[in-house]
Design an enzyme around this catalytic site. Sequence first.
Site, PDB file in Angstrom:
ATOM      1  N   GLY A  72       0.795  -1.226   0.000  1.00 21.19           N
ATOM      2  CA  GLY A  72       0.000   0.000   0.000  1.00 21.19           C
ATOM      3  C   GLY A  72       0.825   1.273   0.000  1.00 21.19           C
TER       4      GLY A  72
ATOM      5  N   CYS B  51      16.098   0.262  -0.306  1.00 19.59           N
ATOM      6  CA  CYS B  51      16.686  -0.807   0.514  1.00 19.59           C
ATOM      7  C   CYS B  51      18.201  -0.828   0.385  1.00 19.59           C
ATOM      8  CB  CYS B  51      16.170  -2.175   0.099  1.00 19.59           C
ATOM      9  SG  CYS B  51      14.431  -2.220  -0.130  1.00 19.59           S
TER      10      CYS B  51
HETATM   11  N1  PLP Z   1       9.005  -5.053  -4.951  1.00 17.01           N
HETATM   12  C1  PLP Z   1       9.277  -3.840  -5.434  1.00 17.01           C
HETATM   13  C2  PLP Z   1       9.294  -3.627  -6.921  1.00 17.01           C
HETATM   14  C3  PLP Z   1       9.537  -2.790  -4.575  1.00 17.01           C
HETATM   15  O1  PLP Z   1       9.796  -1.570  -5.069  1.00 17.01           O
HETATM   16  C4  PLP Z   1       9.513  -3.030  -3.195  1.00 17.01           C
HETATM   17  C5  PLP Z   1       9.855  -1.942  -2.256  1.00 17.01           C
HETATM   18  O2  PLP Z   1      10.695  -1.120  -2.530  1.00 17.01           O
HETATM   19  C6  PLP Z   1       9.210  -4.317  -2.729  1.00 17.01           C
HETATM   20  C7  PLP Z   1       8.963  -5.302  -3.642  1.00 17.01           C
HETATM   21  C8  PLP Z   1       9.129  -4.629  -1.271  1.00 17.01           C
HETATM   22  O3  PLP Z   1       8.039  -3.941  -0.722  1.00 17.01           O
HETATM   23  P1  PLP Z   1       7.830  -3.827   0.852  1.00 17.01           P
HETATM   24  O4  PLP Z   1       9.133  -3.366   1.412  1.00 17.01           O
HETATM   25  O5  PLP Z   1       6.733  -2.828   0.998  1.00 17.01           O
HETATM   26  O6  PLP Z   1       7.448  -5.178   1.351  1.00 17.01           O
END
Ligand code: PLP
Length: 519
Positions: free
Chosen positions: A214, A340
Amino acid sequence: MHPEIYLDANATSPVLPAAAAAAMAAMQDGFGNPSSSHATGLRARAQRERVRAAARRVLGAGQGRVMFNSGATEGIQTAVLSMLCAVRERRAAGQPCGDLLLVGATEHKAVPESLAHWNRLLGAGLGLELRTLPVDADGRHRLDVLRALAPRAAFVCTMAANNESGVVSDLAGIGQVLRDTASPALWMVDCVQALGKLGLDLAASGIDYAPFSGHKLHAPKGIGMLYVREGAPYTPLMCGGGQEAGQRSGTENMAGIAALGMVLEALERGDTFRSHADLHTCRARLAAALQSAFPGIVFNAPFEHTLPTTLNFSVPGASSADMLELFDAAGMRVSAGSACSAAKAAPSFVLDAMGLPAWRSASAVRLSFGPLFDDAALAQACQRIARCGAALAGSPPQATAPATPATPATSAPAIDAAGLELAAAAVQAWLAAHPDALLVDVREAREYGVGTATLHQRATVNVPLARLGEHTGGWIGDGARPLLFVCRSGGRSARAAQALRALGHPRAWSLAGGFALAG
Ligand code: PLP
């Protein structure tokens, strides 16, 4: 003037005010547990199901499952677990199931890391091999390679849109290859960056698993969804109280669900977010501003294949770190790649996978905005980009450090006499107690030039860290005068204060957290 222009929406996005209000209402009034059978619980359950119905419509979920969870990372684990359990069962039943776990080369780390983890834990005896599905120079999956490997694939992961480059995958083409080759693969499409930016018709697509978060589209962090195609294998990751029809136990995050519901309703109504055409116009204006500010700029993915909300570019001679510092100083929040990996400062593996020259992946800047981006912010962003361009070219007057006047020692006690670092919360009191302090901004001159030259209304002087040596003698000779070093996030200023202390200046401090925390 906008104090901060947020251009990092692919990392996370501000919460839609109506969504924040809905979350608050869910906590204050509609706080029921949707599993309770009294009226308070029934109201919460009704709200949860209203949001699920909206999600089904927005995703084109058909008869597939749509369950609420904590976000895409959880959804990815659930899909991977479901796939591994299905492969085990199919193997045992002698059914075709493939032996390759095919992962797009530019997937978010959550995908290959989860696959490696769960395959290590549960894959013993299954002989599954993690294999990268390469992308071409435009960042799109190599369908020829997929065609060759699809008959052996147990799992295929091809994100809908890339978080760093914005490249949109050819899902129709991928689906066609999987059908043409009668691949036994289960197919996961990470749709995190697609929600609200690409049309979704999941039931018609043949996709088996589609995770969402979200917070990438103006809902809060900690709420997400997982779509599972009708008939696709499913194994719960979380077991317990049997919530979500036993598919995902744990009391639901009703505040998050309520907020997500507001975002989904706004998407359906079409009256809150910018239209796709508008988003293209925003991108065109930002791209033009960037091109005029940085004449050598290259865009790292072709616009015709990218989300209109993501611009990834490189400027010759300026590293990602240089550009980030410059943009940050101008009050624009951008990033070098995924949030990340921001702390790792490594070249972008996404751009490397596209085969771009090393300098481009080491200089990449990602600028991303959401469908709530307004005209005032757009205009401000264009102006500030121009200022950054001028600063990088060295055109603004460079601030220089004035000679340090001799001043008498202050009798006010230092708030942090022993330590080197001054906490952001203490800085105003410290400044009041040290009216004679010299505030030294140790950022690069170009950062100083595009930002504010004050800290809590007190003037600063600019002495970039590399030029500290030219001034230390004067400051040490004037040892009684307190020195407060500041920079973007506290790293460079701590080094400056340490150097001064080591050289014998007893009253040198660094502002912990830098301008980022100074308010
Ligand atoms: N997949 C993609 C393409 C993303 O950009 C992200 C977050 O940056 C994620 C997965 C992981 O999402 P979350 O950290 O909200 O679980």
